[in-house]
Design an enzyme around this catalytic site. Structure first.
Site, PDB file in Angstrom:
ATOM      1  N   GLU A  10       0.825  -1.379   0.023  1.00 21.41           N
ATOM      2  CA  GLU A  10       0.080  -0.020  -0.180  1.00 21.41           C
ATOM      3  C   GLU A  10       0.855   1.110  -0.013  1.00 21.41           C
ATOM      4  O   GLU A  10       0.400   2.267  -0.734  1.00 21.41           O
ATOM      5  CB  GLU A  10      -0.927   0.122   1.127  1.00 21.41           C
ATOM      6  N   GLU A  28      -3.691 -10.025   3.682  1.00 19.32           N
ATOM      7  CA  GLU A  28      -4.500  -9.782   4.997  1.00 19.32           C
ATOM      8  C   GLU A  28      -5.539 -10.709   5.011  1.00 19.32           C
ATOM      9  O   GLU A  28      -6.212 -10.980   6.205  1.00 19.32           O
ATOM     10  CB  GLU A  28      -5.022  -8.295   4.739  1.00 19.32           C
TER      11      GLU A  28
END
Length: 261
Positions: free
Chosen positions: A112, A132
């Site tokens: 990210e 995740e």
């Protein structure tokens, strides 16, 4: 501070920022806040034009959130600092280019952070993933950004399965600009940074603001804001000495001298 998790090197108009937090360059709340202050200072320094972000060592760029720190009490919804997680994702008015030099594992929040940069260069051994899903949480920023950067179905596969991809596949889908032998990664990142820094800084700023403003706008609405000088960076550019310098340099067949004003 020699024990800071963030190391910086400044040369000319370029700032190199290195995430140096052994063993894996994971980001906790304190590190995120320091990164935010580092990039805020970069944003506000008129003499700096381009930043390079990389990780220390040869194995990790950044694996994202420090799960050990979280287990020790770092709240996942805590104070990430002025720029949000990693210092870049939510930093307002960052109208200067940032190059990610991905030197190894780049996953989760680390990916990210890389997605928050404008150009991504990857070492040959770099790998990418959004794991995740396997820990029962959502890659929030990546869920927003990744389907806009690479083909939707590939992005969804990464988000829904946590599958790892290597640098070659990342390049094939357009996630990274180029693949570079590891020993040459930083030298080529600096070459690109110097090339960009040699350009007109007011134009760089305008490009970043126009791209950001247009991301969720209809074409004509975004274009109208540019042509009517409703964006601060565009207004500054169109009324600048540098704009006239570009015209004069072209007419006089010489290299322009950019002053940023």
């Amino acid at each position: 501070m020699t024990d800071s998790p963030i190391k910086t090197r400044r040369e000319g108009h370029v700032l190199e920022v290195t995430l140096d937090r052994p063993k894996a360059n994971a980001v906790d709340l304190a590190t995120s806040r320091i990164m935010g202050e580092t990039f805020k200072a970069f944003r506000d320094d008129p003499d700096l034009r381009v930043a390079i972000l990389t990780g220390a060592g040869e194995k990790f760029f950044c694996p994202g959130w420090d799960l050990k720190a979280a287990a020790g009490g770092d709240a996942v919804d805590g104070d990430y600092g002025v720029g949000g997680f990693g210092g870049l994702q939510e930093l307002p008015r960052l109208n200067k280019p940032v190059i990610a030099a991905v030197n190894g594992i780049c996953c989760g929040g680390g990916l990210e952070i890389a997605l928050s940069c404008d150009i991504i260069l990857a070492a040959q051994h770099a790998t990418f993933a959004l794991p995740e899903i396997r820990s029962g949480t959502v890659a929030d920023a990546a869920s927003i950004k990744l389907p806009k950067r690479i083909p939707y179905h590939i992005a969804m596969e990464m988000l829904l399965t946590g599958r790892w991809i290597d640098a070659e596949e990342a390049h094939r889908w357009g996630l990274v600009n180029r693949i570079i032998p590891a020993p040459d990664l930083m030298a080529q990142a600096w070459d690109m940074a110097r090339l960009i820094a040699s350009g007109p800084p007011l134009v760089m700023a305008a490009i970043k603001e126009v791209v950001r403003d247009a991301e969720d706008s209809k074409f004509q609405d975004a274009l109208n804001r540019v042509t009517r000088r409703q964006l601060p960076t565009v207004d500054a550019l169109y009324g600048s000495e540098d704009l006239m310098e570009g015209f004069r340099a072209f007419t006089e067949k010489r290299d322009p001298v950019w002053k940023g004003r």
